[in-house]
Design an enzyme around this catalytic site. Structure first.
Site, PDB file in Angstrom:
ATOM      1  CB  CYS A  43     -64.199  -7.572 -55.942  1.00  9.06           C
ATOM      2  SG  CYS A  43     -64.027  -9.217 -55.808  1.00  9.06           S
ATOM      3  CG  ASP A  50     -60.951  -4.213 -56.658  1.00  7.37           C
ATOM      4  OD1 ASP A  50     -60.655  -4.480 -55.753  1.00  7.37           O
ATOM      5  OD2 ASP A  50     -61.445  -5.165 -57.357  1.00  7.37           O
TER       6      ASP A  50
END
Length: 141
Positions: A43, A50
């Protein structure tokens, strides 16, 4: 934490990634589906990882994606700061540029973050949704 910025939103979109290689297609009219269940990126705002599954589906014209090169390309996202919505669209763009398929769909299904799961779909050629989203365009040709 600071608000999301334009810098966060653009992060990773123009990153240089390993080249997608191709090989000559020998048959017309079939569909290739490739799943990558080990997708990860970072991120750009929080720096947290992620995770998800990327599914690529396309109908080749002249060329097909070479799978080892595709895997190296997808693995390069692991250290890339990019929102997963942007990653799915970037993957689609890069695949279309490499193989010029009849059509292509990239789906990202991401593991829960904050109790929410997210699926992102990007398609080429894009569907014309103007008539559906703008009532004044209905019935026009």
């Amino acid at each position: 934490m600071p608000d999301y910025t334009e810098e966060h939103a653009r992060a990773g979109i123009s990153a240089k990634l390993p080249q997608l290689e191709t090989w000559p297609n020998q048959f017309p009219g079939y569909i290739i589906t490739t799943k990558f269940p080990e997708y990860s990126s970072v991120c750009p705002k929080t720096g947290l990882p992620d995770y998800g599954t990327i599914t690529i589906q396309y109908m080749p014209k002249k060329d097909c994606l070479e799978l080892k090169a595709l895997k190296m390309y997808l693995l390069a996202y692991r250290s890339l700061g990019i929102f997963y919505e942007n990653a799915v669209n970037k993957i689609l763009h890069d695949i279309v540029e490499a193989v010029r398929p009849e059509w292509c769909l990239v789906r990202g299904e991401f593991t829960p973050r904050g109790g929410l799961t997210t699926s992102v779909f990007a398609r080429w050629p894009a569907l014309d949704t103007r008539a559906k989203t703008n009532p004044s365009r209905r019935g026009r040709k």
